[in-house]
Design an enzyme around this catalytic site. Structure first.
Site, PDB file in Angstrom:
ATOM      1  N   THR A 127      40.447  42.958  29.129  1.00 24.49           N
ATOM      2  CA  THR A 127      40.250  44.412  29.207  1.00 24.49           C
ATOM      3  C   THR A 127      40.872  45.175  28.042  1.00 24.49           C
ATOM      4  OG1 THR A 127      40.973  46.371  30.447  1.00 24.49           O
ATOM      5  CG2 THR A 127      42.257  44.402  30.777  1.00 24.49           C
ATOM      6  N   GLU A 129      42.604  47.620  28.386  1.00 19.26           N
ATOM      7  CA  GLU A 129      43.957  48.038  28.802  1.00 19.26           C
ATOM      8  C   GLU A 129      45.028  47.170  28.137  1.00 19.26           C
ATOM      9  OE1 GLU A 129      45.330  50.558  30.991  1.00 19.26           O
ATOM     10  OE2 GLU A 129      43.408  51.411  30.440  1.00 19.26           O
ATOM     11  N   TYR A 151      49.102  46.236  35.140  1.00 17.99           N
ATOM     12  CA  TYR A 151      47.759  45.640  35.051  1.00 17.99           C
ATOM     13  C   TYR A 151      47.512  45.115  33.629  1.00 17.99           C
ATOM     14  CZ  TYR A 151      42.626  45.563  34.609  1.00 17.99           C
ATOM     15  OH  TYR A 151      41.324  45.199  34.347  1.00 17.99           O
ATOM     16  N   LYS A 155      46.986  41.210  32.428  1.00 15.47           N
ATOM     17  CA  LYS A 155      45.745  40.801  31.754  1.00 15.47           C
ATOM     18  C   LYS A 155      46.033  40.193  30.376  1.00 15.47           C
ATOM     19  CE  LYS A 155      42.211  41.829  34.522  1.00 15.47           C
ATOM     20  NZ  LYS A 155      41.077  40.949  34.805  1.00 15.47           N
TER      21      LYS A 155
END
Ligand code: NAP
Ligand code: F7E
Length: 341
Positions: A127, A129, A151, A155
């Site tokens: 991602t 992010e 998160y 990831k």
């Protein structure tokens, strides 16, 4: 011979679109659901694929042996790991669960491949992010990670362990580094669907107004249906690698709100600042948008915009749907959905 694809998290937004895409390509699709999850099947039903899917069951927090025995029975050619605690906001409240699923869960799947059948290809749902407070704009596959949420941190682990198994165990393991992608089947907790569902209800006189957090947060938003095709293409290259999938354009939450209201024929006029800001209907003067600190994040990412040149050149992948089309698609779907509810 018919190929077998195993999709973890098949009942999520991407799982449903990917299942449809792979079925159309002639795959036998097996999807995992969590044993105790009451997540609805509505996305699979909505896309007309529910009856074509075989289901298997595990939670990525289960023991390795449990996950191994399920995958041993499925005998997949490709695994698409889409299962995750995927809501950034919730990861601040549930950092342990988020790491167990989004980080360690990835290692379990890769370990199954290494021990069971190293020829299984593996797609990891990475991602934007991971770039967090991005060091460069736009980001490429070479931009350093700087995650700003539990998160994003989890990831980053999933990304590196995927690359590690590719390099040291010679497994065809790849990451798609995907920027935000949305659809009428997006979860209600994400800002785009929260906006389109509430705007539709306002248009139908079933809600008074919409309350949001940071209106000036920007995202690179595309359509989920376009992005799942990219996931498949990533596993069909000659050499396993990582790819960014993005539109290359960032827009603000404010822009999304204005365009969503335009679909129901309303224009927003903004007044005030910060949590005191309000969005008024240009015709009636009614408050249609409020801001609340409740929906702000403890930390925000900045300028997440992806450069997907590598995906274009190597995979021939490009996003097709424009943001204004996507907003209209989502609002129209929600108008239809809430009309009779
Ligand atoms: P989503 O709608 O939230 O779906 C996630 C799925 O994960 C759910 O169906 C859920 O399954 C499953 N899941 C959650 N916890 C699990 C656990 N402990 N064990 C097994 N399964 C679990 O997410 P999405 O938007 O489709 O995203 C798919 C993947 O791409 C996620 O990994 C996400 O982090 C990543 N991603 C998404 C975006 C985006 O913009 N959508 C961008 C970049 C990356 P149940 O059906 O059992 O509840
Ligand atoms: O927030 C702002 C919020 O929750 C977008 C996941 O799929 O994409 C998604 O994560 C922005 C943020 O998505 C509200 O502060 C303002 O800046 O829709 P979101 P996300 O955090 O970008 C990435 C790529 C993933 O990988 C994730 O899995 O919108 N915002 N007001 C709000 N956000 C929410 N949810 N609710 C609000 O009221």
């Amino acid at each position: 011979m018919e190929k077998i694809a195993l999709i973890t998290g098949i009942r999520g937004q991407d799982g449903a679109y990917l299942a449809k895409n792979l079925l159309e390509k002639g795959y036998h699709v097996v999807g995992t659901t969590r044993p105790n999850s009451e997540a609805p099947q509505y996305r699979l039903k909505e896309l007309g694929v529910l009856d074509s899917i075989e289901f298997a069951s595990f939670d990525l927090r289960d023991d390795f042996e449990q996950i191994y025995s399920v995958i041993e029975k499925v005998k997949p050619d490709e695994i698409y790991n889409l299962a995750a605690q995927s809501f950034v906001g919730a990861s601040f409240e549930q950092p342990i669960l988020t790491s167990e699923v989004d980080a360690i869960g990835v290692t379990k799947l890769l370990e199954v491949i290494r021990k069971l059948e190293p020829s299984i290809k593996f797609y990891q749902a990475s991602t934007s992010e991971m770039f967090g407070n991005a060091k460069f704009v736009p980001q490429t596959e070479d931009t350093p990670f700087n995650p700003r949420s539990p998160y994003g941190v989890a990831k980053v682990y999933g990304y590196w362990i995927t690359q590690n198994y590719r390099e040291y165990h010679d497994i065809f393991a790849c990451s798609g580094i995907l920027y935000n992608h949305e659809s009428p089947l997006r979860g209600m907790e994400f800002v785009t669907r929260k906006i389109t569902s509430t705007v539709a209800k306002i248009g139908l006189d079933k809600a008074e107004n919409l309350t949001l957090g940071n209106l000036d947060a920007k995202r690179d938003w595309g359509f989920a249906g376009d992005y799942v095709e990219g996931m498949w293409r990533i596993l069909q290259t000659e050499k396993p690698d990582d790819f960014i999938l993005s539109t290359g354009q960032a827009n603000s939450v404010r822009y999304f709100v204005e365009n969503a209201f335009n679909v129901i024929g309303k224009t927003i006029v903004w007044e005030g600042e910060g949590i005191g800001e309000k969005g008024y209907c240009s015709e009636t003067g009614k408050i249609l948008v409020n801001v609340s600190s409740k929906f702000y994040r403890p930390s925000e990412t900045n300028q997440l915009v992806g450069d997907s040149t590598k995906a274009k050149q190597t995979l021939g992948w490009e996003p097709r749907m424009k943001l204004t089309e996507l907003i209209k698609l989502m609002v129209d779907y929600d108008l239809k959905q809430f009309k009779n509810s």
